[in-house]
Write an enzyme that holds these catalytic residues in place. Structure first.
Site, PDB file in Angstrom:
ATOM      1  N   GLY A  43      96.154  98.431   2.551  1.00 15.60           N
ATOM      2  CA  GLY A  43      96.218  97.113   3.165  1.00 15.60           C
ATOM      3  C   GLY A  43      97.383  96.972   4.129  1.00 15.60           C
ATOM      4  O   GLY A  43      97.654  95.875   4.607  1.00 15.60           O
ATOM      5  N   THR A  44      98.069  98.083   4.420  1.00 18.52           N
ATOM      6  CA  THR A  44      99.172  98.049   5.381  1.00 18.52           C
ATOM      7  C   THR A  44      98.609  97.976   6.793  1.00 18.52           C
ATOM      8  O   THR A  44      97.688  98.719   7.143  1.00 18.52           O
ATOM      9  CB  THR A  44     100.043  99.313   5.240  1.00 18.52           C
ATOM     10  OG1 THR A  44     100.492  99.415   3.894  1.00 18.52           O
ATOM     11  CG2 THR A  44     101.240  99.254   6.172  1.00 18.52           C
ATOM     12  N   HIS A  61     101.913  83.230   9.687  1.00 16.37           N
ATOM     13  CA  HIS A  61     102.339  84.018   8.535  1.00 16.37           C
ATOM     14  C   HIS A  61     103.817  83.777   8.247  1.00 16.37           C
ATOM     15  O   HIS A  61     104.541  83.202   9.065  1.00 16.37           O
ATOM     16  CB  HIS A  61     102.110  85.517   8.764  1.00 16.37           C
ATOM     17  CG  HIS A  61     100.696  85.940   8.558  1.00 16.37           C
ATOM     18  ND1 HIS A  61      99.743  85.852   9.548  1.00 16.37           N
ATOM     19  CD2 HIS A  61     100.056  86.438   7.465  1.00 16.37           C
ATOM     20  CE1 HIS A  61      98.580  86.297   9.084  1.00 16.37           C
ATOM     21  NE2 HIS A  61      98.747  86.657   7.820  1.00 16.37           N
ATOM     22  N   LYS A  91     106.717  89.009   7.906  1.00 17.75           N
ATOM     23  CA  LYS A  91     105.626  89.845   8.418  1.00 17.75           C
ATOM     24  C   LYS A  91     106.092  90.578   9.669  1.00 17.75           C
ATOM     25  O   LYS A  91     106.600  89.974  10.615  1.00 17.75           O
ATOM     26  CB  LYS A  91     104.389  89.003   8.716  1.00 17.75           C
ATOM     27  CG  LYS A  91     103.199  89.855   9.153  1.00 17.75           C
ATOM     28  CD  LYS A  91     101.884  89.128   8.992  1.00 17.75           C
ATOM     29  CE  LYS A  91     100.712  90.038   9.357  1.00 17.75           C
ATOM     30  NZ  LYS A  91     100.630  91.239   8.507  1.00 17.75           N
TER      31      LYS A  91
END
Length: 236
Positions: free
Chosen positions: A71-72, A131, A135
Site C-alpha cells: 500500500g506504499t 490528507h 503524507k
C-alpha cells in the site's frame, strides 16, 4: 497466517492490531533501519513503508518466496519492474493505492460516472484530495488512481496539480493535520455541479482492507488488484 509487516509506523501498528484480532501472527516488524530477519517465516508480507524503501522490500520478498500486499505509494516508476520480478519468481502481488473497501467501491463508482459524463462536453472535471501533513507524496496515490479511471473512460489525457489546460484534470492537493483521507470529484457546468466524495474517518478501513487482501492472496499466484479481492466470493 504469519505476516511480515514492512513499515511499522502508525499504519503498520493499526494493521498489526487488526491482524491479531483476526487471529493472525506477526513474525516481522520492520522499520526503515531494521533487517529482514523473520521474513523466511512469513506466509505473506504487508508493505506500508515509504517510497524509498518499497522496491527493496518488495523485491526481497519475491526473492524469498513471500507474496506481497503493498500500500506504499510514490514508487510506481518501478511498478512494471516489480511485476516482472513477481512473474519471474512465480509469486503473488497486490499493489493498491488505497486498500479501503469503501474506496475501492468508490473507484468503481468513479469509472461508472465518468462513462456517463464522457459525451457531456459542457461539464469540466476537477478533483480535490486532503490528507494529513505527514503524507509524503502529492497528489495521493488514490487521487492518481481516480484520475486514471476518468482518463480511461473520457477524452481527458492527463492530470495536473497546476491550472488545467486542454484535456487535463486539475487535482488540488491539501495537507491538513489529522485528516486520514478525503477525495472529491467535481463535474462543473454553467448551470450545476455534480460531486462524488469519499471521506475516511480513520486508518482502520485501510488496515482492514490490507489484511483482507493478505488473507485472500494465500495460495494464489500472479498479479492482482483490490478489485479481484473486492468481488471475490470468498471474501469475508
Amino acid at each position: 497466517m504469519k505476516i511480515a509487516l514492512l513499515g511499522y509506523g502508525k499504519m503498520g501498528k493499526v494493521i498489526e492490531r487488526i491482524a491479531l484480532e483476526r487471529g493472525h501472527e506477526i513474525v516481522l516488524r520492520k522499520g526503515s533501519q531494521d533487517s529482514f530477519d523473520g521474513l523466511e517465516n512469513a506466509d505473506v508480507a504487508i508493505d506500508f513503508s515509504v517510497p524509498s524503501s518499497a522496491v527493496l522490500n518488495i523485491s526481497t520478498c519475491f526473492n524469498s518466496g513471500v507474496p506481497v500486499i503493498c500500500g506504499t505509494t510514490g514508487w510506481l516508476e518501478h511498478y512494471d519492474e516489480m511485476v516482472a520480478l513477481c512473474n519471474e519468481k512465480n509469486e503473488s502481488f497486490i499493489y493498491g493505492s488505497n486498500f479501503s473497501l469503501g474506496v475501492n467501491i468508490f473507484f468503481e463508482l468513479n469509472e461508472y460516472l465518468a462513462k456517463m459524463m464522457a459525451n457531456l462536453k459542457q461539464y469540466n472535471v476537477s478533483m480535490e484530495e486532503i490528507h494529513h501533513t505527514q503524507k509524503l507524496d502529492a497528489p495521493s496515490g488514490t487521487a492518481i488512481s481516480l484520475a486514471n479511471g476518468i482518463i480511461k473512460n473520457t477524452s481527458y489525457e492527463n492530470w495536473t496539480l497546476d491550472d488545467a489546460k486542454g484535456h487535463e484534470i486539475h487535482i488540488e492537493a491539501k495537507r491538513i493535520e489529522n485528516i486520514p483521507g478525503t477525495h472529491s470529484i467535481f463535474y462543473d457546468s454553467n448551470v450545476d455541479q455534480i460531486e462524488i466524495k469519499h471521506t475516511a474517518h480513520s486508518r482502520e478501513g485501510f488496515a482492514l482492507g490490507a489484511v483482507v487482501a493478505a488473507e485472500w492472496i494465500i495460495g494464489k499466484k500472479g498479479v492482482f488488484t483490490m478489485k479481484d479481492v473486492l468481488f471475490s466470493e470468498n471474501r469475508e
